[in-house]
Design a protein around this motif. Sequence first.
Motif, PDB file in Angstrom:
ATOM      1  N   GLY A 269      40.952  33.486  80.861  1.00  0.00           N
ATOM      2  CA  GLY A 269      42.250  34.041  81.532  1.00  0.00           C
ATOM      3  C   GLY A 269      42.887  35.318  80.644  1.00  0.00           C
ATOM      4  N   GLN A 270      42.644  35.318  79.295  1.00  0.00           N
ATOM      5  CA  GLN A 270      43.148  36.360  78.773  1.00  0.00           C
ATOM      6  C   GLN A 270      42.723  37.664  79.067  1.00  0.00           C
ATOM      7  OE1 GLN A 270      41.885  35.882  74.468  1.00  0.00           O
ATOM      8  NE2 GLN A 270      43.776  36.241  73.884  1.00  0.00           N
ATOM      9  N   PHE A 271      43.622  38.773  78.945  1.00  0.00           N
ATOM     10  CA  PHE A 271      43.203  40.136  79.540  1.00  0.00           C
ATOM     11  C   PHE A 271      43.213  40.997  78.434  1.00  0.00           C
ATOM     12  CE2 PHE A 271      43.103  39.739  84.032  1.00  0.00           C
ATOM     13  CZ  PHE A 271      44.133  38.636  84.295  1.00  0.00           C
ATOM     14  N   ARG A 272      42.379  41.941  78.435  1.00  0.00           N
ATOM     15  CA  ARG A 272      42.618  43.108  77.238  1.00  0.00           C
ATOM     16  C   ARG A 272      42.152  44.446  77.849  1.00  0.00           C
ATOM     17  NH1 ARG A 272      40.430  41.780  71.935  1.00  0.00           N
ATOM     18  NH2 ARG A 272      42.025  40.390  72.212  1.00  0.00           N
ATOM     19  N   SER A 273      42.863  45.478  77.474  1.00  0.00           N
ATOM     20  CA  SER A 273      42.749  47.016  78.030  1.00  0.00           C
ATOM     21  C   SER A 273      42.084  47.718  76.719  1.00  0.00           C
ATOM     22  CB  SER A 273      44.144  47.283  78.493  1.00  0.00           C
ATOM     23  OG  SER A 273      44.515  46.552  79.658  1.00  0.00           O
ATOM     24  N   VAL A 274      41.260  48.475  77.202  1.00  0.00           N
ATOM     25  CA  VAL A 274      40.701  49.373  76.302  1.00  0.00           C
ATOM     26  C   VAL A 274      40.699  50.954  76.984  1.00  0.00           C
ATOM     27  CG1 VAL A 274      38.505  50.072  74.978  1.00  0.00           C
ATOM     28  CG2 VAL A 274      39.077  47.685  75.756  1.00  0.00           C
ATOM     29  N   ALA A 275      41.361  51.875  76.113  1.00  0.00           N
ATOM     30  CA  ALA A 275      41.711  52.847  76.549  1.00  0.00           C
ATOM     31  C   ALA A 275      40.138  53.747  76.813  1.00  0.00           C
ATOM     32  CB  ALA A 275      42.552  53.825  75.386  1.00  0.00           C
ATOM     33  N   TYR A 276      40.291  54.732  77.813  1.00  0.00           N
ATOM     34  CA  TYR A 276      38.981  55.458  78.294  1.00  0.00           C
ATOM     35  C   TYR A 276      39.347  56.864  78.455  1.00  0.00           C
ATOM     36  CZ  TYR A 276      38.693  55.510  83.127  1.00  0.00           C
ATOM     37  OH  TYR A 276      38.720  55.569  84.580  1.00  0.00           O
ATOM     38  N   ALA A 277      38.535  57.650  78.538  1.00  0.00           N
ATOM     39  CA  ALA A 277      38.652  58.798  79.196  1.00  0.00           C
ATOM     40  C   ALA A 277      37.090  59.281  80.054  1.00  0.00           C
ATOM     41  CB  ALA A 277      38.886  60.060  78.358  1.00  0.00           C
ATOM     42  N   ALA A 278      37.228  59.941  81.055  1.00  0.00           N
ATOM     43  CA  ALA A 278      36.065  60.304  81.726  1.00  0.00           C
ATOM     44  C   ALA A 278      36.498  61.368  82.701  1.00  0.00           C
ATOM     45  CB  ALA A 278      35.441  59.515  82.603  1.00  0.00           C
ATOM     46  N   ASP A 279      35.204  62.075  83.317  1.00  0.00           N
ATOM     47  CA  ASP A 279      35.134  62.945  84.167  1.00  0.00           C
ATOM     48  C   ASP A 279      34.667  62.409  85.522  1.00  0.00           C
ATOM     49  OD1 ASP A 279      36.538  65.410  82.659  1.00  0.00           O
ATOM     50  OD2 ASP A 279      34.583  65.639  81.782  1.00  0.00           O
ATOM     51  N   TYR A 280      35.544  62.656  86.758  1.00  0.00           N
ATOM     52  CA  TYR A 280      34.794  62.343  87.954  1.00  0.00           C
ATOM     53  C   TYR A 280      34.612  63.668  88.665  1.00  0.00           C
ATOM     54  CZ  TYR A 280      36.129  57.468  86.575  1.00  0.00           C
ATOM     55  OH  TYR A 280      36.381  56.192  86.053  1.00  0.00           O
TER      56      TYR A 280
END
Length: 169
Positions: free
Chosen positions: A152-163
């Motif tokens: 139930g723990q959450f973790r966010s990881v920064a990212y970048a991308a082109d769509y």
Amino acid sequence: MRVISSLSLLLLLGALTIQADAAETTIPDALVAAGEKPVLTLHAEGAQVYECKAAADGKLAWAFREPIATLFTDGKTVGRHYAGPNWEHQDGSIVGGRVQGTAIGATDNDIPWLKLAVVSHRGGQGVLSDVTTVQRINTAGGKLEGACETAGQFRSVAYAADYVFLKKE
């Protein structure tokens, strides 16, 4: 949270370089959209959100939950990307997609590149209204793997991308 902010800043500083590279990027075979042409390319900055869940073997592991990102063109916010996956442009047009192809990212920390078939259109006539395929390319960051400690723990990881948004020719 401080790590995400620092990584986001670094990714943002590289955004202009990444946007310039999008037009020159070689698309892997698994992501090619034959008979389609680009309508729009947007740069995304945000986070990949993961949840700690029991895997098939019963061990706890991080499972992808959803993306949360801001979409940019020429350094200006023009939309958002969120669970579904969905992409929403400021003109009100929205597309939803389903993964059709994948290719590995440049490093072990980068989420995969994707080809997504558009499976839904909402919001009327806008820049995304004729889009049939979305390609996620030039990914940086966003990957989280391994065991976690509490379900139930959450973790966010920064990212970048082109769509890259494409339509039939």
